[in-house]
Each structure stands twice: as structure tokens, then as C-alpha cells.
Design a protein around this motif. Structure first.
Motif, PDB file in Angstrom:
ATOM      1  N   GLU A  91       0.748  -1.106   0.314  1.00  0.00           N
ATOM      2  CA  GLU A  91       0.038  -0.006   0.159  1.00  0.00           C
ATOM      3  C   GLU A  91       0.586   1.519   0.018  1.00  0.00           C
ATOM      4  O   GLU A  91       0.316   2.058  -0.489  1.00  0.00           O
ATOM      5  CB  GLU A  91      -0.899   0.279   1.177  1.00  0.00           C
ATOM      6  CG  GLU A  91      -1.332   1.302   0.684  1.00  0.00           C
ATOM      7  CD  GLU A  91      -2.733   1.579   2.508  1.00  0.00           C
ATOM      8  OE1 GLU A  91      -3.213   2.557   2.684  1.00  0.00           O
ATOM      9  OE2 GLU A  91      -3.087   0.127   3.254  1.00  0.00           O
ATOM     10  N   GLY A  92       1.926   1.327   0.603  1.00  0.00           N
ATOM     11  CA  GLY A  92       3.116   2.681   0.772  1.00  0.00           C
ATOM     12  C   GLY A  92       3.335   2.531  -0.001  1.00  0.00           C
ATOM     13  O   GLY A  92       3.872   3.749  -0.752  1.00  0.00           O
ATOM     14  N   ARG A  93       4.199   1.135  -1.314  1.00  0.00           N
ATOM     15  CA  ARG A  93       4.126   1.716  -2.098  1.00  0.00           C
ATOM     16  C   ARG A  93       3.254   2.218  -3.182  1.00  0.00           C
ATOM     17  O   ARG A  93       4.023   2.448  -3.909  1.00  0.00           O
ATOM     18  CB  ARG A  93       5.205   0.872  -2.891  1.00  0.00           C
ATOM     19  CG  ARG A  93       5.435   0.365  -4.622  1.00  0.00           C
ATOM     20  CD  ARG A  93       6.720  -0.529  -4.187  1.00  0.00           C
ATOM     21  NE  ARG A  93       7.487  -0.407  -5.666  1.00  0.00           N
ATOM     22  CZ  ARG A  93       7.840   0.407  -6.468  1.00  0.00           C
ATOM     23  NH1 ARG A  93       8.676   1.058  -5.982  1.00  0.00           N
ATOM     24  NH2 ARG A  93       8.998   0.031  -7.901  1.00  0.00           N
ATOM     25  N   GLU A  94       2.226   2.166  -3.356  1.00  0.00           N
ATOM     26  CA  GLU A  94       1.378   2.164  -4.988  1.00  0.00           C
ATOM     27  C   GLU A  94       1.216   3.753  -4.112  1.00  0.00           C
ATOM     28  O   GLU A  94       0.469   4.265  -5.150  1.00  0.00           O
ATOM     29  CB  GLU A  94       0.023   1.356  -3.951  1.00  0.00           C
ATOM     30  CG  GLU A  94       0.610  -0.089  -4.776  1.00  0.00           C
ATOM     31  CD  GLU A  94       0.270   0.082  -6.391  1.00  0.00           C
ATOM     32  OE1 GLU A  94      -0.241   0.998  -6.849  1.00  0.00           O
ATOM     33  OE2 GLU A  94       1.308  -1.069  -6.784  1.00  0.00           O
ATOM     34  N   LYS A  95       1.042   3.966  -2.752  1.00  0.00           N
ATOM     35  CA  LYS A  95       0.584   6.060  -3.226  1.00  0.00           C
ATOM     36  C   LYS A  95       2.030   6.489  -3.487  1.00  0.00           C
ATOM     37  O   LYS A  95       1.621   7.204  -3.796  1.00  0.00           O
ATOM     38  CB  LYS A  95       0.651   6.037  -0.997  1.00  0.00           C
ATOM     39  CG  LYS A  95      -0.961   5.277  -0.437  1.00  0.00           C
ATOM     40  CD  LYS A  95      -1.752   6.782  -0.216  1.00  0.00           C
ATOM     41  CE  LYS A  95      -2.847   5.757   0.633  1.00  0.00           C
ATOM     42  NZ  LYS A  95      -3.064   7.101   0.884  1.00  0.00           N
ATOM     43  N   TRP A  96       3.210   5.802  -2.821  1.00  0.00           N
ATOM     44  CA  TRP A  96       4.599   6.595  -3.635  1.00  0.00           C
ATOM     45  C   TRP A  96       4.104   6.593  -5.323  1.00  0.00           C
ATOM     46  O   TRP A  96       4.452   7.995  -5.439  1.00  0.00           O
ATOM     47  CB  TRP A  96       5.437   5.826  -3.278  1.00  0.00           C
ATOM     48  CG  TRP A  96       6.597   6.874  -3.979  1.00  0.00           C
ATOM     49  CD1 TRP A  96       7.244   7.964  -3.490  1.00  0.00           C
ATOM     50  CD2 TRP A  96       7.317   5.919  -5.163  1.00  0.00           C
ATOM     51  NE1 TRP A  96       9.127   7.877  -3.947  1.00  0.00           N
ATOM     52  CE2 TRP A  96       8.486   6.690  -4.982  1.00  0.00           C
ATOM     53  CE3 TRP A  96       7.165   5.433  -5.921  1.00  0.00           C
ATOM     54  CZ2 TRP A  96       9.382   6.308  -6.559  1.00  0.00           C
ATOM     55  CZ3 TRP A  96       8.026   4.791  -7.251  1.00  0.00           C
ATOM     56  CH2 TRP A  96       8.882   6.178  -6.859  1.00  0.00           C
ATOM     57  N   LEU A  97       3.486   5.382  -5.896  1.00  0.00           N
ATOM     58  CA  LEU A  97       3.120   5.779  -6.932  1.00  0.00           C
ATOM     59  C   LEU A  97       2.407   7.004  -7.704  1.00  0.00           C
ATOM     60  O   LEU A  97       2.271   7.094  -8.498  1.00  0.00           O
ATOM     61  CB  LEU A  97       3.535   3.795  -7.958  1.00  0.00           C
ATOM     62  CG  LEU A  97       4.293   3.085  -7.813  1.00  0.00           C
ATOM     63  CD1 LEU A  97       3.907   2.017  -8.030  1.00  0.00           C
ATOM     64  CD2 LEU A  97       5.532   3.541  -9.068  1.00  0.00           C
ATOM     65  N   GLU A  98       1.224   7.036  -6.760  1.00  0.00           N
ATOM     66  CA  GLU A  98       0.700   7.843  -7.471  1.00  0.00           C
ATOM     67  C   GLU A  98       0.772   9.040  -7.036  1.00  0.00           C
ATOM     68  O   GLU A  98       0.736   9.241  -7.998  1.00  0.00           O
ATOM     69  CB  GLU A  98      -0.548   7.183  -6.563  1.00  0.00           C
ATOM     70  CG  GLU A  98      -2.185   8.142  -6.872  1.00  0.00           C
ATOM     71  CD  GLU A  98      -2.365   7.964  -8.440  1.00  0.00           C
ATOM     72  OE1 GLU A  98      -2.875   8.905  -9.030  1.00  0.00           O
ATOM     73  OE2 GLU A  98      -2.423   6.748  -9.097  1.00  0.00           O
ATOM     74  N   ALA A  99       1.448   9.420  -6.094  1.00  0.00           N
ATOM     75  CA  ALA A  99       2.087  10.591  -6.300  1.00  0.00           C
ATOM     76  C   ALA A  99       3.308  11.285  -6.929  1.00  0.00           C
ATOM     77  O   ALA A  99       3.187  12.218  -7.262  1.00  0.00           O
ATOM     78  CB  ALA A  99       2.881  10.598  -4.600  1.00  0.00           C
ATOM     79  N   MET A 100       3.895  10.225  -7.491  1.00  0.00           N
ATOM     80  CA  MET A 100       4.851   9.818  -8.754  1.00  0.00           C
ATOM     81  C   MET A 100       3.806  10.531 -10.122  1.00  0.00           C
ATOM     82  O   MET A 100       4.288  11.276 -10.115  1.00  0.00           O
ATOM     83  CB  MET A 100       6.257   9.057  -8.588  1.00  0.00           C
ATOM     84  CG  MET A 100       6.985   8.766  -7.733  1.00  0.00           C
ATOM     85  SD  MET A 100       7.807  10.753  -7.620  1.00  0.00           S
ATOM     86  CE  MET A 100       8.881  10.103  -8.318  1.00  0.00           C
ATOM     87  N   ARG A 101       2.879   9.581  -9.940  1.00  0.00           N
ATOM     88  CA  ARG A 101       2.244  10.115 -10.921  1.00  0.00           C
ATOM     89  C   ARG A 101       1.947  11.384 -11.510  1.00  0.00           C
ATOM     90  O   ARG A 101       1.803  12.559 -11.766  1.00  0.00           O
ATOM     91  CB  ARG A 101       1.152   8.933 -11.479  1.00  0.00           C
ATOM     92  CG  ARG A 101       1.337   7.707 -11.860  1.00  0.00           C
ATOM     93  CD  ARG A 101       0.248   6.822 -11.787  1.00  0.00           C
ATOM     94  NE  ARG A 101       0.456   5.641 -11.674  1.00  0.00           N
ATOM     95  CZ  ARG A 101       0.461   4.327 -10.926  1.00  0.00           C
ATOM     96  NH1 ARG A 101       0.010   5.217  -9.666  1.00  0.00           N
ATOM     97  NH2 ARG A 101       1.428   3.244 -10.920  1.00  0.00           N
ATOM     98  N   MET A 102       1.190  12.208 -10.409  1.00  0.00           N
ATOM     99  CA  MET A 102       0.413  13.378  -9.493  1.00  0.00           C
ATOM    100  C   MET A 102       2.030  14.149 -10.435  1.00  0.00           C
ATOM    101  O   MET A 102       1.420  14.958 -10.629  1.00  0.00           O
ATOM    102  CB  MET A 102      -0.101  13.397  -8.840  1.00  0.00           C
ATOM    103  CG  MET A 102      -1.497  12.108  -8.546  1.00  0.00           C
ATOM    104  SD  MET A 102      -1.950  12.265  -6.434  1.00  0.00           S
ATOM    105  CE  MET A 102      -2.739  14.618  -6.574  1.00  0.00           C
ATOM    106  N   ALA A 103       2.834  14.140  -9.460  1.00  0.00           N
ATOM    107  CA  ALA A 103       4.234  15.049  -9.476  1.00  0.00           C
ATOM    108  C   ALA A 103       4.180  15.605 -10.746  1.00  0.00           C
ATOM    109  O   ALA A 103       4.379  16.344 -11.604  1.00  0.00           O
ATOM    110  CB  ALA A 103       4.874  14.263  -8.850  1.00  0.00           C
ATOM    111  N   THR A 104       4.225  14.480 -11.803  1.00  0.00           N
ATOM    112  CA  THR A 104       4.811  13.801 -13.352  1.00  0.00           C
ATOM    113  C   THR A 104       3.797  14.755 -13.822  1.00  0.00           C
ATOM    114  O   THR A 104       4.466  15.761 -14.903  1.00  0.00           O
ATOM    115  CB  THR A 104       4.690  12.926 -13.932  1.00  0.00           C
ATOM    116  OG1 THR A 104       5.917  11.715 -12.825  1.00  0.00           O
ATOM    117  CG2 THR A 104       5.140  12.694 -14.922  1.00  0.00           C
TER     118      THR A 104
END
Length: 182
Positions: free
Chosen positions: A125-138
Motif C-alpha cells: 500500500e505504501g508503494r502504491e501511494k508513492w507511485l500515485e504521488a509520482m504520477r500526480m507530480a509528473t
């Protein structure tokens, strides 16, 4: 030049003019660069904070997730290593980890090879949150830089990296925080 609640921030030009009025030795070119970088950093932090808040986490939690991802698979670090990496006190790091445990973003277990040592590990779940934050930041970052050509992006990246290296060389201990911001 103090800001009044509800009053807009002075433009860069207004700020530089006021500084020059009060401090005649000011180099307006340098002040424009430094002030623009400062304002850009502040506004980017606000934007990133809104994105992490939309994901139900804080910037502080994002920093821990990022540190764990940067450590490489299996995304594990000791709390003291995390605290040093983020410039936090051990107590502040413990508080942050406790919140993240409750949210299912990380686990905290005893190290099997050294029962005194504790290991913090990124969860799925932590990795998924990190990935979603990265998508938004991109998306945000691509929009931010849309008016720059590839050559301008390269030049800007090179110049900012040179400035960063100069500051890192002059202030090698300034990577973390001077005080806890939690």
C-alpha cells in the motif's frame, strides 16, 4: 513591505525595488534569481502538499516513502538511518513511523539477524501511494516546464545542479532540517 492578511505578495519587481531602496549594495540580478527560486520552491511545495493530501498523506509521510524507495528493494531502513536521511530527531521519526504504521504504509519489525535493531519496510500500500504521488507530480512538473524547449530544460537542469552542488559543498550539513516540522 510587511504583508497584510488578504494583501497579495509584492511582485518580484516590487520586492527588488524595496530591497534596493533599503540596501543600496543589492545586486538586482542576483536578487531576482534568488527570490524567484525561493518563491518557486515555496509554491511547488504547496502544490505537492495538495497532491499528497489528496492521497490522504502528508508531505512528511511522502518523505519517508521516498527515502525507503530510494534505498532500493526491498525498501527497508532502520529508523535512525531514516531520521538521519530526513534530518529529524529520533523521537520525531518514531512519531512519523507510528502514524504511517497505523495507515498501513510501512511495517516495523525486529531485525532477525540483530534482535536489538528495528527495520522499517515499505508495504504494498505504501508503494502504491508513492507511485500515485509520482504520477500526480509528473503531470504537475510536465505542466510547469511545458514552455521550455528540451535544450532550455537541459540548460536549466545543468545550471540548477551547479548551484545545488555549490551549496552542498559550502553547507554539507544542510541536507536535513534544522528543526522538526511535523
Amino acid at each position: 513591505m510587511a504583508e497584510t492578511p488578504g494583501m497579495p505578495e509584492p511582485t518580484l519587481e516590487e520586492q527588488i525595488a524595496a530591497y534596493q531602496r533599503e540596501f543600496q549594495d543589492l545586486d538586482p540580478q542576483i536578487e531576482q534569481i534568488v527570490s524567484a527560486l525561493s518563491r518557486l520552491n515555496r509554491r511547488m511545495n504547496v502544490a505537492y502538499g495538495r497532491q499528497t493530501a489528496a492521497l490522504g498523506m502528508s508531505n512528511a509521510e511522502w518523505e519517508v516513502l521516498k527515502a525507503l524507495v530510494l534505498s532500493g528493494a526491498p525498501y527497508r531502513m532502520g529508523p535512525s538511518d531514516l531520521a538521519k536521511r530526513l534530518g529529524l530527531t529520533p523521537a520525531a521519526m518514531t512519531h512519523r513511523i507510528d502514524r504511517m504504521l497505523a495507515e498501513g504504509l510501512v511495517t516495523r519489525e525486529r531485525d532477525e539477524s540483530n534482535r536489538v535493531r528495528v527495520i522499517v519496510e515499505l508495504t504494498v500500500e505504501g508503494r502504491e501511494k508513492w507511485l500515485e504521488a509520482m504520477r500526480m507530480a509528473t503531470v504537475f512538473e510536465e505542466d510547469l516546464l511545458q514552455d521550455l524547449s528540451p535544450e532550455e530544460r537541459t540548460t536549466l537542469g545543468d545550471v540548477l545542479t551547479r548551484l545545488l552542488r555549490r551549496v552542498e559543498h559550502a553547507q554539507p550539513d544542510a541536507g536535513g532540517r534544522l528543526s522538526d516540522l511535523d
